[in-house]
Design an enzyme around this catalytic site. Structure first.
Site, short mmCIF file in Angstrom:
data_model
loop_
_atom_site.label_atom_id
_atom_site.label_comp_id
_atom_site.label_asym_id
_atom_site.label_seq_id
_atom_site.Cartn_x
_atom_site.Cartn_y
_atom_site.Cartn_z
N TYR A 64 36.69 54.86 32.48
CA TYR A 64 36.30 53.24 32.63
C TYR A 64 34.97 53.15 32.40
CZ TYR A 64 34.59 49.11 34.76
OH TYR A 64 34.08 47.72 35.17
N TYR A 69 24.75 45.20 37.75
CA TYR A 69 24.82 46.34 38.43
C TYR A 69 23.85 47.14 37.93
CZ TYR A 69 29.78 45.04 40.09
OH TYR A 69 30.72 44.57 41.05
N ARG A 109 33.56 48.16 25.31
CA ARG A 109 33.77 46.54 25.14
C ARG A 109 32.73 45.85 24.69
NH1 ARG A 109 35.59 44.06 31.14
NH2 ARG A 109 34.06 45.84 31.79
N GLU A 132 42.80 45.66 44.61
CA GLU A 132 42.19 44.53 44.13
C GLU A 132 42.78 43.60 43.83
OE1 GLU A 132 39.38 45.67 40.77
OE2 GLU A 132 40.33 44.15 39.68
N ARG A 159 32.42 36.30 37.82
CA ARG A 159 33.62 36.61 38.96
C ARG A 159 34.60 35.57 38.98
NH1 ARG A 159 32.44 41.49 40.88
NH2 ARG A 159 30.26 41.95 41.33
C1 3EB Z 1 34.16 44.81 40.92
O1 3EB Z 1 33.92 44.17 41.72
C2 3EB Z 1 35.32 45.51 40.71
O2 3EB Z 1 35.34 45.67 34.34
O3 3EB Z 1 36.27 43.69 33.72
C3 3EB Z 1 36.51 43.55 38.61
C4 3EB Z 1 36.93 42.69 37.56
C5 3EB Z 1 36.09 45.06 38.39
C6 3EB Z 1 36.72 43.27 36.50
C7 3EB Z 1 35.82 44.58 34.47
C8 3EB Z 1 35.83 45.07 36.98
C9 3EB Z 1 35.99 44.43 36.17
O4 3EB Z 1 33.08 45.44 40.01
C10 3EB Z 1 35.65 45.99 39.33
#
Ligand code: 3EB
Length: 328
Positions: A149, A208, A156, A321, A221
């Protein structure tokens, strides 16, 4: 008062209608306004139509429905290199499926997928990407920064370059269990910009801290579509702040995920709750958890169309999820 002509803007684009349907894909493809049709898993039918995409995720629902995107008015479509696309009423669907064996691992494959998609989208009138889905194999394989990932996140970011300098689209990234190591990326774009929505309970993903990888995940989000008539909700899990909550506790993770979904609706200025018009997907890591997830969602979101898929969340401690749509 009627304004002067110089102030007249084209009407904002009505959101595509997304639904799950049990029908023959060829029949749906013949209907007016069909922008895209998705099948799930190895049992899905096949079609050569560029609006058809067979997704590498197995469904826990039998019979498995198709996902259908509808717009107003005529739809055109085509292929360009590895890309398939369709457009109508100011909306664009584009998808790419790449074999990692050809492109060399999750990072290089993501570079190529994103470069091709972004190069294509900038040539289009519908250049405002609202929502992206990413499905790759063995997403949690590998340790630390070498986890697949995280390699995907590196690729990406490199492949998109500065295409999303003004802000990232909403997104989902999930691991599949298909035998072929394929990366599938598909998107929805519009000729009008949407509005990004963040979750005040969560650190924005692109902020993050370093422990989650060299390249923070590049997604918003949620995205309020141009006419504010629908919210495209990114993959949402039991993340609070930047930390994963409720390790090994499926029901607590589901509870936390629903709180995050409700918080997103509030953040977007939408009324709370989901309804029969607002389809969701639940990605479940362990097939043995599927019945419990199904029961939970029946109880807590009665009447809401939910497609239950076998998929791995990109953090190995997260068991489930949810993503989807909420119409205003
Ligand atoms: C998170 O909240 C969960 O890498 O595009 C959620 C939605 C998550 C999209 C992405 C990753 C992605 O971090 C992981």
């Amino acid at each position: 008062m009627v304004q002067g002509c110089e102030n007249v803007r084209p009407a904002l684009r009505r959101a595509p209608r997304v639904s799950y349907r049990w029908a023959d894909p060829e029949q749906i493809l013949q209907e007016a306004g069909t922008l895209a049709v998705f099948g799930f898993g190895t049992g899905a039918p096949h079609s050569d139509d560029p609006r058809w995409l067979g997704v590498d995720l197995e469904s826990f629902d039998a019979p498995t429905p198709l996902e259908v995107w509808k717009v107003d008015g005529p739809v055109s479509h085509g292929r360009l290199g590895d890309l398939q696309w369709s457009s109508g009423d100011g909306w664009l669907f584009a998808a790419i499926t790449l074999d990692e064996a050809v492109h060399g691992g999750p990072c290089a494959t993501a570079v190529s997928a994103y470069a091709q998609l972004c190069d294509f989208v900038v040539t289009r009138r519908e250049r405002h990407v609202q929502r992206i889905w990413n499905y790759l194999g063995d997403i949690n394989q590998g340790e630390g920064d070498g986890e697949r990932y995280k390699q995907f996140c590196d690729g990406r970011a490199e492949g998109m370059g500065n295409a999303f300098a003004e802000g990232f689209p909403a997104a989902t990234a999930i691991g599949h269990h298909a035998t072929a190591m394929r990366l599938q990326v598909y998107l929805l774009a519009c000729d009008e910009p949407g509005e990004r929505v963040e979750n005040p309970r969560q650190v924005s993903a692109w902020r993050y801290p370093r422990q989650y990888g060299r390249t923070p995940p590049s997604f918003a989000r949620a995205m309020a579509l141009p006419a504010q008539d629908a919210l495209a909700i990114s993959g949402t899990a039991a993340v609070v702040g930047h930390a994963s909550a409720h390790q090994d506790d499926l029901l607590a993770q589901l509870d936390e995920t629903l709180v995050n979904l409700e918080t997103l609706l509030a953040s977007a200025g939408m009324p709370s709750g989901f309804d029969t018009q607002s389809p969701l997907k639940a990605y479940v890591r362990h097939p043995t958890d599927a019945p419990a997830v199904h029961d939970f969602l029946q109880r807590r979101l009665p009447g809401v169309p939910v497609l239950l898929l076998h998929g791995d969340v990109c953090r190995s401690e997260l068991l489930v999820e949810i993503d989807g749509w909420r119409y205003a």
